[in-house]
Design a protein around this motif. Structure first.
Motif, PDB file in Angstrom:
ATOM      1  N   GLY A 247     -13.339  -1.674  -0.957  1.00  0.00           N
ATOM      2  CA  GLY A 247     -12.489  -2.849  -0.915  1.00  0.00           C
ATOM      3  C   GLY A 247     -11.031  -2.500  -1.133  1.00  0.00           C
ATOM      4  O   GLY A 247     -10.692  -1.385  -1.534  1.00  0.00           O
ATOM      5  N   THR A 248     -10.167  -3.445  -0.862  1.00  0.00           N
ATOM      6  CA  THR A 248      -8.739  -3.260  -1.113  1.00  0.00           C
ATOM      7  C   THR A 248      -8.475  -3.353  -2.612  1.00  0.00           C
ATOM      8  O   THR A 248      -9.400  -3.515  -3.423  1.00  0.00           O
ATOM      9  N   ASP A 249      -7.212  -3.268  -3.011  1.00  0.00           N
ATOM     10  CA  ASP A 249      -6.872  -3.387  -4.421  1.00  0.00           C
ATOM     11  C   ASP A 249      -7.195  -4.776  -4.970  1.00  0.00           C
ATOM     12  O   ASP A 249      -7.300  -4.953  -6.181  1.00  0.00           O
ATOM     13  N   LEU A 250      -7.360  -5.760  -4.078  1.00  0.00           N
ATOM     14  CA  LEU A 250      -7.725  -7.117  -4.499  1.00  0.00           C
ATOM     15  C   LEU A 250      -9.227  -7.348  -4.410  1.00  0.00           C
ATOM     16  O   LEU A 250      -9.699  -8.465  -4.626  1.00  0.00           O
ATOM     17  N   GLY A 251      -9.987  -6.295  -4.040  1.00  0.00           N
ATOM     18  CA  GLY A 251     -11.418  -6.432  -3.922  1.00  0.00           C
ATOM     19  C   GLY A 251     -11.862  -7.119  -2.640  1.00  0.00           C
ATOM     20  O   GLY A 251     -13.014  -7.551  -2.533  1.00  0.00           O
ATOM     21  N   ARG A 252     -10.974  -7.212  -1.662  1.00  0.00           N
ATOM     22  CA  ARG A 252     -11.295  -7.877  -0.405  1.00  0.00           C
ATOM     23  C   ARG A 252     -11.570  -6.843   0.680  1.00  0.00           C
ATOM     24  O   ARG A 252     -11.339  -5.651   0.500  1.00  0.00           O
ATOM     25  N   GLU A 253     -12.063  -7.327   1.832  1.00  0.00           N
ATOM     26  CA  GLU A 253     -12.285  -6.437   2.959  1.00  0.00           C
ATOM     27  C   GLU A 253     -10.948  -6.034   3.575  1.00  0.00           C
ATOM     28  O   GLU A 253      -9.967  -6.767   3.498  1.00  0.00           O
ATOM     29  N   TRP A 254     -10.957  -4.865   4.203  1.00  0.00           N
ATOM     30  CA  TRP A 254      -9.756  -4.368   4.859  1.00  0.00           C
ATOM     31  C   TRP A 254      -9.546  -5.100   6.180  1.00  0.00           C
ATOM     32  O   TRP A 254     -10.494  -5.534   6.827  1.00  0.00           O
ATOM     33  N   SER A 255      -8.289  -5.197   6.583  1.00  0.00           N
ATOM     34  CA  SER A 255      -7.936  -5.774   7.874  1.00  0.00           C
ATOM     35  C   SER A 255      -6.886  -4.884   8.532  1.00  0.00           C
ATOM     36  O   SER A 255      -6.419  -3.903   7.938  1.00  0.00           O
ATOM     37  N   ARG A 256      -6.519  -5.244   9.720  1.00  0.00           N
ATOM     38  CA  ARG A 256      -5.521  -4.449  10.430  1.00  0.00           C
ATOM     39  C   ARG A 256      -4.205  -4.394   9.655  1.00  0.00           C
ATOM     40  O   ARG A 256      -3.577  -3.335   9.546  1.00  0.00           O
ATOM     41  N   SER A 257      -3.796  -5.526   9.104  1.00  0.00           N
ATOM     42  CA  SER A 257      -2.503  -5.570   8.415  1.00  0.00           C
ATOM     43  C   SER A 257      -2.533  -4.829   7.085  1.00  0.00           C
ATOM     44  O   SER A 257      -1.535  -4.208   6.699  1.00  0.00           O
ATOM     45  N   THR A 258      -3.655  -4.863   6.358  1.00  0.00           N
ATOM     46  CA  THR A 258      -3.703  -4.147   5.072  1.00  0.00           C
ATOM     47  C   THR A 258      -3.703  -2.637   5.292  1.00  0.00           C
ATOM     48  O   THR A 258      -3.129  -1.883   4.493  1.00  0.00           O
ATOM     49  N   VAL A 259      -4.338  -2.180   6.363  1.00  0.00           N
ATOM     50  CA  VAL A 259      -4.266  -0.746   6.686  1.00  0.00           C
ATOM     51  C   VAL A 259      -2.844  -0.379   7.101  1.00  0.00           C
ATOM     52  O   VAL A 259      -2.315   0.669   6.699  1.00  0.00           O
ATOM     53  N   ASN A 260      -2.222  -1.234   7.894  1.00  0.00           N
ATOM     54  CA  ASN A 260      -0.845  -0.979   8.325  1.00  0.00           C
ATOM     55  C   ASN A 260       0.104  -0.898   7.132  1.00  0.00           C
ATOM     56  O   ASN A 260       1.052  -0.110   7.131  1.00  0.00           O
ATOM     57  N   GLU A 261      -0.150  -1.708   6.090  1.00  0.00           N
ATOM     58  CA  GLU A 261       0.675  -1.667   4.880  1.00  0.00           C
ATOM     59  C   GLU A 261       0.608  -0.288   4.235  1.00  0.00           C
ATOM     60  O   GLU A 261       1.630   0.255   3.790  1.00  0.00           O
ATOM     61  N   VAL A 262      -0.572   0.311   4.161  1.00  0.00           N
ATOM     62  CA  VAL A 262      -0.716   1.649   3.577  1.00  0.00           C
ATOM     63  C   VAL A 262       0.005   2.691   4.428  1.00  0.00           C
ATOM     64  O   VAL A 262       0.601   3.640   3.906  1.00  0.00           O
ATOM     65  N   LEU A 263      -0.017   2.515   5.738  1.00  0.00           N
ATOM     66  CA  LEU A 263       0.574   3.507   6.639  1.00  0.00           C
ATOM     67  C   LEU A 263       2.088   3.397   6.757  1.00  0.00           C
ATOM     68  O   LEU A 263       2.728   4.331   7.252  1.00  0.00           O
ATOM     69  N   THR A 264       2.674   2.291   6.325  1.00  0.00           N
ATOM     70  CA  THR A 264       4.105   2.084   6.569  1.00  0.00           C
ATOM     71  C   THR A 264       4.951   1.921   5.310  1.00  0.00           C
ATOM     72  O   THR A 264       6.175   1.978   5.391  1.00  0.00           O
ATOM     73  N   ASN A 265       4.331   1.710   4.154  1.00  0.00           N
ATOM     74  CA  ASN A 265       5.107   1.447   2.942  1.00  0.00           C
ATOM     75  C   ASN A 265       5.587   2.754   2.312  1.00  0.00           C
ATOM     76  O   ASN A 265       4.792   3.652   2.020  1.00  0.00           O
ATOM     77  N   LYS A 267       6.507   3.421  -0.576  1.00  0.00           N
ATOM     78  CA  LYS A 267       6.125   3.717  -1.961  1.00  0.00           C
ATOM     79  C   LYS A 267       5.079   4.817  -2.039  1.00  0.00           C
ATOM     80  O   LYS A 267       4.935   5.489  -3.069  1.00  0.00           O
ATOM     81  N   TYR A 268       4.343   5.041  -0.932  1.00  0.00           N
ATOM     82  CA  TYR A 268       3.323   6.087  -0.943  1.00  0.00           C
ATOM     83  C   TYR A 268       3.929   7.487  -0.883  1.00  0.00           C
ATOM     84  O   TYR A 268       3.234   8.471  -1.140  1.00  0.00           O
ATOM     85  N   ILE A 269       5.206   7.609  -0.539  1.00  0.00           N
ATOM     86  CA  ILE A 269       5.874   8.916  -0.629  1.00  0.00           C
ATOM     87  C   ILE A 269       6.869   8.931  -1.795  1.00  0.00           C
ATOM     88  O   ILE A 269       7.730   9.802  -1.875  1.00  0.00           O
ATOM     89  N   GLY A 270       6.734   7.934  -2.689  1.00  0.00           N
ATOM     90  CA  GLY A 270       7.530   7.937  -3.911  1.00  0.00           C
ATOM     91  C   GLY A 270       8.867   7.235  -3.818  1.00  0.00           C
ATOM     92  O   GLY A 270       9.655   7.302  -4.766  1.00  0.00           O
ATOM     93  N   ASN A 271       9.164   6.567  -2.701  1.00  0.00           N
ATOM     94  CA  ASN A 271      10.452   5.887  -2.562  1.00  0.00           C
ATOM     95  C   ASN A 271      10.370   4.473  -3.134  1.00  0.00           C
ATOM     96  O   ASN A 271       9.367   3.779  -2.975  1.00  0.00           O
TER      97      ASN A 271
END
Length: 521
Positions: A247-265, A267-271
């Protein structure tokens, strides 16, 4: 309660007026609790033989607007419906009634009550709300001060938040999948982890982001490798994660937009990135251009390497470049025909569609893309386009003014944070753009908003033409004569306003010009 006997020997009880009390406590301003307000109101009622029959309480509600203030809305409905069983409304002070940014809105709700014969009484104010000229003037000033307090506080809070972002601290919002919020003290020493919904308790403590549990970090890395190495789409990646029961951090199922958030934010490289979206003073939510973002690179320990992150961004940009404008619009047109409406969420969740951000980037805004395929949203979003043009025009006009002042021998310093101009070290000037509003009657109006928080000596109000693409004329407004934060202009104005109008900025440039003096013998 009784009063002394009347001359004829009879005694009567003092008649008691029936009143409702309204109390409000804001989440932003905790100076007075609803209990403290109620205590003062009841003391006032006791002294003045008033019986409180009803309480309306908005706890933890901002006073910037009536939306969300259910108690005040219910109070107004009761008054308008004629079901109010009281003759007056007791409020602690003017600011508790509201910190409306338009003081006329505060007056409007009070007028609704007065029209029904119900008086609003501010028990802690030094004036009697009796409709006299003095009380009307003081009350108007108090309303303006209540709104100005929120504006000044908003500017100070925003500046403080930007400073903390630049120092590498997290400002609000959940951490996100694969990350956690950590609490550190003023020396930078770790104090512990914050669970979702928890907040710091000490003013000197700060919050940073740290990598989350190893399983989540590993899942984030898998998402990147699936996208880069296996060439999977965001929707396919979401399907894999859901099939594995992750599940996501909210315990929900993943969707296209939640995956896109991980790929584009970033903060995942520390910025640490802030101010991508503005929602100041509960007004319109604005998506800011990248040049207005506040960024601190390397603020946190990264979850993925910069090479991996930017490779993913390159794939997304290349994927976007594969589409011509016609291809993008055709896909959007087909989506509109199949769904009957369009939104950013619908676009992002549809397989095979470029992201909503891609359409906004290619066509300037989502609204423009909508217009090209014949879709008209329920709301009129044309003001967003106008505001976008104003944000683009303002830096150019400020730069043009700077250049003109220097060309005639003057010196000018522009504050990069506020665009406030300091001319010759003698006076300051602020430039504001006033867009043209065309009324149903065809008449034109301009709303001028002065940035009183900067306290410029002169505000240059640039009145725009009907197209809102070029300047019509200019008003040079000295601070000593214009204390209000906003006012309206018509095509023809009173002489006391029109005397500040100029067709060009030559008068301002003349104030900045330097003259060489002949040396005395």
């Amino acid at each position: 309660m009784r009063v002394p006997a009347q001359p004829d020997g009879e005694s009567d009880e003092v008649p008691q007026l029936r009143a409702a009390e309204y109390v409000r406590m804001s989440t932003e301003h905790q100076q007075y609790s609803t209990e403290n307000q109620a205590d003062r109101i009841r003391e006032y009622a006791l002294r003045n033989h008033i019986h409180i029959v009803r309480t309306y309480a908005d706890e933890g509600k901002s006073g910037l607007r009536i939306a969300g203030r259910e108690a005040l809305q219910r109070l107004i409905r009761d008054v308008e419906a004629g079901t109010a069983d009281f003759q007056m409304i007791l409020v602690y002070d003017v600011s508790r009634w509201g910190r409306f940014q338009d003081s006329d809105e505060s007056a409007y709700y009070e007028y609704i009550c007065r029209r029904q014969g119900i008086l609003v009484v501010y028990v802690a104010e030094q004036f009697e709300n009796d409709g006299s000229p003095v009380s009307t003037i003081v009350k108007g000033v108090k309303r303006a001060m209540a709104g100005e307090y929120s504006r000044e506080l908003s500017a100070k809070v925003f500046a403080g938040q930007c400073r903390l972002i630049e120092l590498g601290y997290r400002q609000g919002g959940p951490a996100g999948f694969g990350l956690r919020r950590a609490l550190i003290d003023q020396r930078g020493l770790m104090k512990g982890m914050l669970a979702r919904g928890e907040h710091k308790s000490l003013q000197t403590d700060r919050v940073i982001l740290v990598p989350g549990p190893e399983a989540e970090v590993a899942t984030v890395l898998r998402i990147y490798h699936w996208f880069i190495d296996d060439n999977l789409s965001e929707l396919q990646i979401a399907g894999r994660l859901n099939a594995e029961g992750i599940g996501t951090d909210l315990g929900r199922e993943w969707s296209r937009s939640t995956v896109n958030e991980v790929l584009t934010n970033e903060k995942y490289i520390g910025n640490n990135v802030y101010n991508r979206v503005s929602f100041k003073l509960k007004k319109t939510r604005v998506i800011n251009p990248a040049e207005l973002w506040v960024r601190k690179e390397g603020a946190f320990e990264p979850v993925v390497s910069p090479e991996l992150f930017f490779t993913a961004q390159g794939i997304m940009r290349a994927r976007l470049r594969r589409y011509s404008d016609e291809d993008l619009l055709e896909r959007l047109r087909q989506l509109y025909q199949s769904r009957g409406l369009l939104s950013g969420l619908i676009i992002d969740e549809t397989e095979g569609m470029p992201s909503a951000a891609a359409y906004a980037h290619r066509f300037g805004s989502l609204i423009r893309a909508y217009q090209k395929v014949g879709f008209t949203p329920d709301r009129d979003y044309r003001f967003l386009e106008v505001n976008r043009l104003l944000r683009m025009m303002h830096p150019a006009i400020v730069a043009e003014t700077e250049a003109a002042i220097r060309a005639i021998g003057g010196s000018v310093y522009r504050d990069p944070a506020t665009d406030l101009l300091e001319v010759n070290g003698e006076f300051t000037a602020s430039l504001v753009l006033s867009r043209c509003l065309v009324m149903e009657s065809g008449a034109r109006r301009w709303k001028v908003r002065l940035d009183t928080s900067l306290c410029p000596d002169i505000t240059v109000a640039v009145r725009l033409a009907s197209s809102n693409e070029s300047a019509l004329d200019y008003f040079l407004l000295p601070r000593l004569d214009f204390g209000e934060s906003k006012f309206s202009l018509a095509e023809l104005n009173a002489a006391e306003l029109d005397c500040y109008r100029f067709d060009t900025l030559d008068y301002l440039y003349g104030m900045a010009a330097r003259q060489r003096l002949r040396r005395a013998a």
